[in-house]
Design a protein around this motif. Structure first.
Motif, PDB file in Angstrom:
ATOM      1  N   LEU A 110      21.787  10.042   2.857  1.00 11.13           N
ATOM      2  CA  LEU A 110      22.883  10.981   2.613  1.00 11.13           C
ATOM      3  C   LEU A 110      24.007  10.299   1.839  1.00 11.13           C
ATOM      4  N   TYR A 111      24.380   9.091   2.238  1.00 10.39           N
ATOM      5  CA  TYR A 111      25.414   8.353   1.516  1.00 10.39           C
ATOM      6  C   TYR A 111      25.032   8.171   0.049  1.00 10.39           C
ATOM      7  N   ALA A 112      23.809   7.743  -0.174  1.00 11.90           N
ATOM      8  CA  ALA A 112      23.364   7.433  -1.534  1.00 11.90           C
ATOM      9  C   ALA A 112      23.381   8.663  -2.437  1.00 11.90           C
ATOM     10  N   PHE A 113      23.004   9.795  -1.901  1.00 16.29           N
ATOM     11  CA  PHE A 113      22.887  10.976  -2.749  1.00 16.29           C
ATOM     12  C   PHE A 113      24.107  11.870  -2.726  1.00 16.29           C
ATOM     13  N   SER A 114      25.039  11.605  -1.841  1.00 20.09           N
ATOM     14  CA  SER A 114      26.237  12.451  -1.800  1.00 20.09           C
ATOM     15  C   SER A 114      27.103  12.248  -3.038  1.00 20.09           C
ATOM     16  N   THR A 115      26.953  11.131  -3.707  1.00 19.22           N
ATOM     17  CA  THR A 115      27.725  10.904  -4.925  1.00 19.22           C
ATOM     18  C   THR A 115      27.155  11.666  -6.115  1.00 19.22           C
ATOM     19  N   ARG A 116      25.900  12.066  -6.022  1.00 22.00           N
ATOM     20  CA  ARG A 116      25.240  12.742  -7.144  1.00 22.00           C
ATOM     21  C   ARG A 116      25.127  14.255  -6.973  1.00 22.00           C
ATOM     22  N   GLN A 117      25.197  14.704  -5.750  1.00 19.51           N
ATOM     23  CA  GLN A 117      25.015  16.136  -5.494  1.00 19.51           C
ATOM     24  C   GLN A 117      26.241  16.671  -4.760  1.00 19.51           C
ATOM     25  N   PRO A 118      27.001  17.550  -5.397  1.00 19.19           N
ATOM     26  CA  PRO A 118      28.234  18.063  -4.796  1.00 19.19           C
ATOM     27  C   PRO A 118      28.035  18.696  -3.420  1.00 19.19           C
ATOM     28  N   GLY A 119      26.919  19.375  -3.204  1.00 19.76           N
ATOM     29  CA  GLY A 119      26.661  19.985  -1.898  1.00 19.76           C
ATOM     30  C   GLY A 119      26.530  18.944  -0.803  1.00 19.76           C
ATOM     31  N   LEU A 120      25.850  17.842  -1.112  1.00 17.78           N
ATOM     32  CA  LEU A 120      25.703  16.773  -0.129  1.00 17.78           C
ATOM     33  C   LEU A 120      27.024  16.035   0.084  1.00 17.78           C
ATOM     34  N   LYS A 121      27.804  15.905  -0.979  1.00 17.75           N
ATOM     35  CA  LYS A 121      29.114  15.250  -0.845  1.00 17.75           C
ATOM     36  C   LYS A 121      30.008  16.056   0.092  1.00 17.75           C
ATOM     37  N   SER A 122      29.971  17.349  -0.024  1.00 15.38           N
ATOM     38  CA  SER A 122      30.755  18.212   0.852  1.00 15.38           C
ATOM     39  C   SER A 122      30.311  18.075   2.310  1.00 15.38           C
ATOM     40  N   ILE A 123      29.009  17.984   2.524  1.00 10.32           N
ATOM     41  CA  ILE A 123      28.478  17.786   3.883  1.00 10.32           C
ATOM     42  C   ILE A 123      28.990  16.464   4.442  1.00 10.32           C
TER      43      ILE A 123
END
Length: 189
Positions: A110-123
């Motif tokens: 989650l940490y790794a991909f939250s920077t690339r996907q706005p939906g995951l960053k919001s989560i």
């Protein structure tokens, strides 16, 4: 008349299988096919329940962070003082209840991909805010943020360090961040 689903738990199984697949293979290797196989559902049911892989990942990680938040908050049940909150933080980091290999793998993904996907960053941001709000019951907001960052970093260290710190050492560090280092370290029961 509305048609009843043949398998009312299918959607939840798909979400759980998504997390299992991510934990086993990493988010890069996640496909509808792998998830369907893991969930033991027809491949077509993937698009029936979810608009696409991004929507599936977002909902699966939302479920994961909600589960983690519930586990996190359980460590603070009955806590009635900042000192006891420090004890609970040390126990949270030290115990293997939250810092399981699976949980940590999902957190890393989650940490790794939250920077690339706005939906995951919001989560991720919502999860951090929930943790900080819990800590703000005993600490002012800046200290709560510092403690939250310490918890995140120390859980990583605890599961990867060759010689993890002892609970009392973790408790001492937590007390320092909280401004309670001059107090007697309370043994964790």
């Amino acid at each position: 008349m509305a048609r009843r689903p043949n398998d009312p738990q299918r959607r939840d199984r798909i979400l759980q299988a998504t997390l299992d697949t991510i934990a086993e293979h990493g988010i890069h290797a996640v496909t509808h096919r792998k998830i369907a196989r893991c969930a033991d559902v027809p491949l077509g049911s993937m698009t029936y329940y979810f608009a696409g892989i991004e929507a599936l990942l977002e909902e699966a990680f939302t479920c994961f962070t909600q589960q983690m938040s519930a586990q996190y908050q359980a460590f603070f049940d009955g806590v009635d003082s900042p000192g006891r909150a420090c004890d609970a933080i040390a126990e949270l980091i030290y115990s293997a209840q939250v810092t399981t290999v699976r949980n940590m793998e999902l957190m890393y993904q989650l940490y790794a991909f939250s920077t690339r996907q706005p939906g995951l960053k919001s989560i991720m941001q919502n999860w951090m805010r929930t943790s900080q709000t819990t800590l703000e019951q005993w600490f002012e907001p800046v200290t709560a943020r510092a403690l939250d960052a310490f918890i995140e970093g120390m859980t990583l260290h605890f599961v990867t360090d060759r010689e993890p710190l002892h609970r009392d050492e973790i408790r001492f560090m937590v007390g320092r961040i909280a401004g309670l280092s001059d107090r007697l370290i309370t043994p964790v029961a």
